[in-house]
Motif scaffolding. Structure first.
Motif, mmCIF file in Angstrom:
data_model
loop_
_atom_site.group_PDB
_atom_site.id
_atom_site.type_symbol
_atom_site.label_atom_id
_atom_site.label_comp_id
_atom_site.label_asym_id
_atom_site.label_seq_id
_atom_site.Cartn_x
_atom_site.Cartn_y
_atom_site.Cartn_z
ATOM 1 N N GLU A 1 0.530 49.447 116.398
ATOM 2 C CA GLU A 1 -0.611 49.274 115.510
ATOM 3 C C GLU A 1 -1.250 50.610 115.123
ATOM 4 O OE1 GLU A 1 -3.480 46.480 116.953
ATOM 5 O OE2 GLU A 1 -1.955 45.028 117.504
ATOM 6 N N ASN A 2 -0.594 51.717 115.506
ATOM 7 C CA ASN A 2 -1.086 53.054 115.134
ATOM 8 C C ASN A 2 -2.477 53.363 115.679
ATOM 9 O OD1 ASN A 2 1.237 53.779 113.627
ATOM 10 N ND2 ASN A 2 0.520 52.470 111.969
ATOM 11 N N TRP A 3 -2.763 52.919 116.879
ATOM 12 C CA TRP A 3 -4.039 53.290 117.476
ATOM 13 C C TRP A 3 -3.992 54.775 117.826
ATOM 14 C CZ3 TRP A 3 -7.141 49.350 120.680
ATOM 15 C CH2 TRP A 3 -7.107 48.106 120.055
ATOM 16 N N THR A 4 -5.148 55.422 117.791
ATOM 17 C CA THR A 4 -5.223 56.856 118.064
ATOM 18 C C THR A 4 -5.335 57.095 119.571
ATOM 19 O OG1 THR A 4 -6.291 57.283 115.955
ATOM 20 C CG2 THR A 4 -6.574 58.939 117.676
ATOM 21 N N GLU A 5 -4.513 58.010 120.086
ATOM 22 C CA GLU A 5 -4.541 58.344 121.508
ATOM 23 C C GLU A 5 -5.408 59.578 121.744
ATOM 24 O OE1 GLU A 5 -1.478 59.066 125.214
ATOM 25 O OE2 GLU A 5 -0.993 59.914 123.253
ATOM 26 N N ILE A 6 -6.364 59.451 122.654
ATOM 27 C CA ILE A 6 -7.198 60.574 123.075
ATOM 28 C C ILE A 6 -6.887 60.849 124.540
ATOM 29 C CG2 ILE A 6 -9.575 61.348 123.466
ATOM 30 C CD1 ILE A 6 -10.382 59.360 121.214
ATOM 31 N N LYS A 7 -6.633 62.117 124.872
ATOM 32 C CA LYS A 7 -6.349 62.491 126.261
ATOM 33 C C LYS A 7 -7.539 63.230 126.849
ATOM 34 C CE LYS A 7 -1.327 63.067 125.832
ATOM 35 N NZ LYS A 7 -0.225 64.045 125.936
ATOM 36 N N ILE A 8 -8.013 62.756 128.003
ATOM 37 C CA ILE A 8 -9.136 63.389 128.694
ATOM 38 C C ILE A 8 -8.613 63.903 130.031
ATOM 39 C CG2 ILE A 8 -11.473 63.041 129.582
ATOM 40 C CD1 ILE A 8 -11.167 60.262 127.865
ATOM 41 N N THR A 9 -8.631 65.215 130.211
ATOM 42 C CA THR A 9 -8.136 65.817 131.455
ATOM 43 C C THR A 9 -9.326 66.224 132.323
ATOM 44 O OG1 THR A 9 -6.195 66.657 130.295
ATOM 45 C CG2 THR A 9 -6.674 67.619 132.452
ATOM 46 N N VAL A 10 -9.328 65.752 133.575
ATOM 47 C CA VAL A 10 -10.411 66.067 134.510
ATOM 48 C C VAL A 10 -9.811 66.376 135.884
ATOM 49 C CG1 VAL A 10 -12.104 64.598 133.331
ATOM 50 C CG2 VAL A 10 -10.730 63.632 135.169
ATOM 51 N N LYS A 11 -10.619 66.920 136.766
ATOM 52 C CA LYS A 11 -10.166 67.130 138.145
ATOM 53 C C LYS A 11 -9.974 65.774 138.817
ATOM 54 C CE LYS A 11 -12.377 71.636 138.689
ATOM 55 N NZ LYS A 11 -13.443 72.411 139.359
ATOM 56 N N THR A 12 -9.039 65.712 139.755
ATOM 57 C CA THR A 12 -8.710 64.417 140.363
ATOM 58 C C THR A 12 -9.918 63.777 141.048
ATOM 59 O OG1 THR A 12 -7.877 65.617 142.295
ATOM 60 C CG2 THR A 12 -6.267 64.868 140.684
ATOM 61 N N LYS A 13 -10.830 64.601 141.569
ATOM 62 C CA LYS A 13 -12.009 64.028 142.232
ATOM 63 C C LYS A 13 -12.910 63.278 141.252
ATOM 64 C CE LYS A 13 -14.911 68.234 141.910
ATOM 65 N NZ LYS A 13 -15.935 67.709 141.037
ATOM 66 N N ASP A 14 -12.754 63.580 139.958
ATOM 67 C CA ASP A 14 -13.608 62.959 138.945
ATOM 68 C C ASP A 14 -12.922 61.830 138.184
ATOM 69 O OD1 ASP A 14 -15.810 64.702 139.401
ATOM 70 O OD2 ASP A 14 -14.804 66.267 138.243
ATOM 71 N N ILE A 15 -11.693 61.520 138.579
ATOM 72 C CA ILE A 15 -10.910 60.527 137.832
ATOM 73 C C ILE A 15 -11.628 59.178 137.737
ATOM 74 C CG2 ILE A 15 -8.929 58.984 138.122
ATOM 75 C CD1 ILE A 15 -7.994 61.244 136.663
ATOM 76 N N LYS B 1 -5.298 67.761 138.811
ATOM 77 C CA LYS B 1 -5.946 67.150 137.654
ATOM 78 C C LYS B 1 -5.309 65.821 137.304
ATOM 79 C CE LYS B 1 -7.412 71.532 135.627
ATOM 80 N NZ LYS B 1 -7.177 72.530 134.580
ATOM 81 N N GLY B 2 -6.088 64.983 136.636
ATOM 82 C CA GLY B 2 -5.575 63.718 136.143
ATOM 83 C C GLY B 2 -5.859 63.608 134.662
ATOM 84 N N ILE B 3 -5.098 62.766 134.005
ATOM 85 C CA ILE B 3 -5.270 62.575 132.557
ATOM 86 C C ILE B 3 -5.567 61.105 132.281
ATOM 87 C CG2 ILE B 3 -4.236 62.803 130.274
ATOM 88 C CD1 ILE B 3 -2.317 64.876 131.504
ATOM 89 N N ILE B 4 -6.650 60.881 131.550
ATOM 90 C CA ILE B 4 -7.001 59.532 131.114
ATOM 91 C C ILE B 4 -6.581 59.407 129.655
ATOM 92 C CG2 ILE B 4 -8.882 57.890 130.753
ATOM 93 C CD1 ILE B 4 -10.385 59.666 132.920
ATOM 94 N N HIS B 5 -5.764 58.432 129.373
ATOM 95 C CA HIS B 5 -5.304 58.195 127.999
ATOM 96 C C HIS B 5 -6.114 57.036 127.425
ATOM 97 C CE1 HIS B 5 -1.465 60.569 128.487
ATOM 98 N NE2 HIS B 5 -1.783 60.352 129.757
ATOM 99 N N VAL B 6 -6.812 57.313 126.353
ATOM 100 C CA VAL B 6 -7.663 56.306 125.710
ATOM 101 C C VAL B 6 -7.071 55.990 124.338
ATOM 102 C CG1 VAL B 6 -9.953 55.892 124.719
ATOM 103 C CG2 VAL B 6 -9.746 57.092 126.892
ATOM 104 N N TYR B 7 -7.016 54.718 124.021
ATOM 105 C CA TYR B 7 -6.490 54.310 122.714
ATOM 106 C C TYR B 7 -7.626 53.725 121.882
ATOM 107 C CZ TYR B 7 -1.985 55.308 124.620
ATOM 108 O OH TYR B 7 -0.919 55.972 125.167
ATOM 109 N N VAL B 8 -7.869 54.363 120.739
ATOM 110 C CA VAL B 8 -9.008 53.975 119.894
ATOM 111 C C VAL B 8 -8.530 53.054 118.779
ATOM 112 C CG1 VAL B 8 -10.858 54.823 118.415
ATOM 113 C CG2 VAL B 8 -10.193 56.127 120.427
ATOM 114 N N ASN B 9 -9.203 51.940 118.654
ATOM 115 C CA ASN B 9 -8.958 50.973 117.600
ATOM 116 C C ASN B 9 -8.930 51.675 116.241
ATOM 117 O OD1 ASN B 9 -9.611 49.037 115.504
ATOM 118 N ND2 ASN B 9 -10.211 47.619 117.115
ATOM 119 N N PRO B 10 -7.944 51.385 115.397
ATOM 120 C CA PRO B 10 -7.863 52.081 114.110
ATOM 121 C C PRO B 10 -9.059 51.833 113.197
ATOM 122 C CG PRO B 10 -6.294 50.261 114.215
ATOM 123 C CD PRO B 10 -6.824 50.460 115.591
ATOM 124 N N HIS B 11 -9.867 50.836 113.503
ATOM 125 C CA HIS B 11 -11.053 50.570 112.690
ATOM 126 C C HIS B 11 -12.203 51.511 113.032
ATOM 127 C CE1 HIS B 11 -9.654 46.650 111.017
ATOM 128 N NE2 HIS B 11 -8.853 46.760 112.043
#
Length: 314
Positions: free
Chosen positions: A7-21, A68-78
């Motif tokens: 559905e072509n949602w936009t991927e946002i990557k948020i990188t933080v320290k593992t203690k903050d995951i 570090k850890g990475i949180i992958h967020v997918y944003v609705n195309p709307h």
């Protein structure tokens, strides 16, 4: 995740320290309760052994950064990815979580253009219709039409804090209003004020791209320099004179900084409208208002975002 990609949602990557995951993951879930996954390799061997009962792990995984850890967020195309990023960034900074945020695997121009197909004319309050410049089919239904090309500047009207500020301006703008728009972004609040009847509006933003966008949007709405001006810079560097309405739709920390000097630019009977404040910063912001000689006249809330109307204490 496959349906999200299709559905072509936009991927946002948020990188933080593992203690903050965990904390960062909770914030991401607040913004987009759908479509998020977390990469956290801090206990890779233990988790693989527990789940699969094997100690053979791919070499690429073993090379992964364990700190570090990475949180992958997918944003609705709307939705506008920039505004989702703004929300996440504000909350992470509030918790003093070190982070980097990237929009992954997609050129900026591509996601801006892809998002455009979902941004349609939108009524705001009782008097305005926000119309993206690429939409030719619309019915104003007697509303003032604000033509806007957001570009990369914050401010489309779709974000709760922008919408609240627009609705609040509608209540306070009249034919005698002079407006100072701090952190003007796309110029949407200045332009809306002028369409609602204000005499003049002056925008200031530290981002040169935002200033360029705001000036272009003013021209799109047939507003010349006699009614709207925007400049790059900080508040005290670039602004002089006094205004009947000062509006700042930014983030809590910057608003609290502005609170120290904004009275110098506000008429004695003027109103100072502040947006971009998340609910868990309310007490700090209220304290800052009181400390700097302001009293709260009205408070509005939508989806965890707050807008205040304040005046100088007489």
């Amino acid at each position: 995740m496959e349906n999200l990609v299709n559905e072509n949602w936009t991927e946002i990557k948020i990188t933080v320290k593992t203690k903050d995951i965990e904390s960062a993951g909770n914030i991401a879930n607040m913004v987009v309760p759908y479509g998020i996954y977390i990469e956290d390799y801090s206990d890779l061997e233990g988790e693989v052994m527990e789940i699969a009962h094997i100690d053979l792990i791919e070499e690429e995984l073993l090379k992964a950064d364990r700190t570090k850890g990475i949180i992958h967020v997918y944003v609705n195309p709307h939705e506008n990815p920039l505004e989702a990023v703004s929300f996440i960034k504000e909350r992470l900074e509030n918790l003093n979580i070190e982070h980097t945020i990237t929009i992954a695997d997609c050129a900026t121009e591509d996601w801006v253009n892809n998002w455009k197909q979902y941004f349609h004319p939108m009524p705001i309050g009782e008097k305005l219709l926000i119309r993206p410049t690429w939409e030719d089919e619309y019915d104003s239904a007697g509303r003032k039409v604000l033509h806007i090309e957001p570009g990369l500047a914050f401010g489309t009207g779709s974000h709760p804090t922008t919408k609240l500020c627009l609705e609040t301006l509608e209540k306070y703008i009249d034919e005698n209003s002079t407006v100072l728009d701090i952190g003007c972004g796309s110029g949407i609040l200045s332009i809306a004020s002028l369409l609602l009847g204000a005499k003049t509006a002056f925008g200031v933003d530290i981002d040169s791209l935002a200033v360029k966008t705001a000036i272009a949007n003013a021209k799109e709405n047939d507003l010349d320099e006699s009614r709207f001006t925007a400049v790059q810079g900080n508040l005290s560097d670039k602004v002089n004179g006094k205004y009947s309405v000062v509006v700042a739709n930014i983030v809590a920390d910057i608003i609290m900084e502005f609170n120290k000097e904004v009275a110098d630019f506000l008429d004695d009977d003027g109103v100072y409208i502040t947006g971009g404040i998340i609910e868990n910063r309310e007490d700090e912001v209220l304290f800052s208002f009181a400390q700097n000689g302001f009293e709260v006249k009205e408070r509005f809330e939508e989806k965890g975002w707050l807008v205040f109307v304040v005046q100088k204490i007489k």
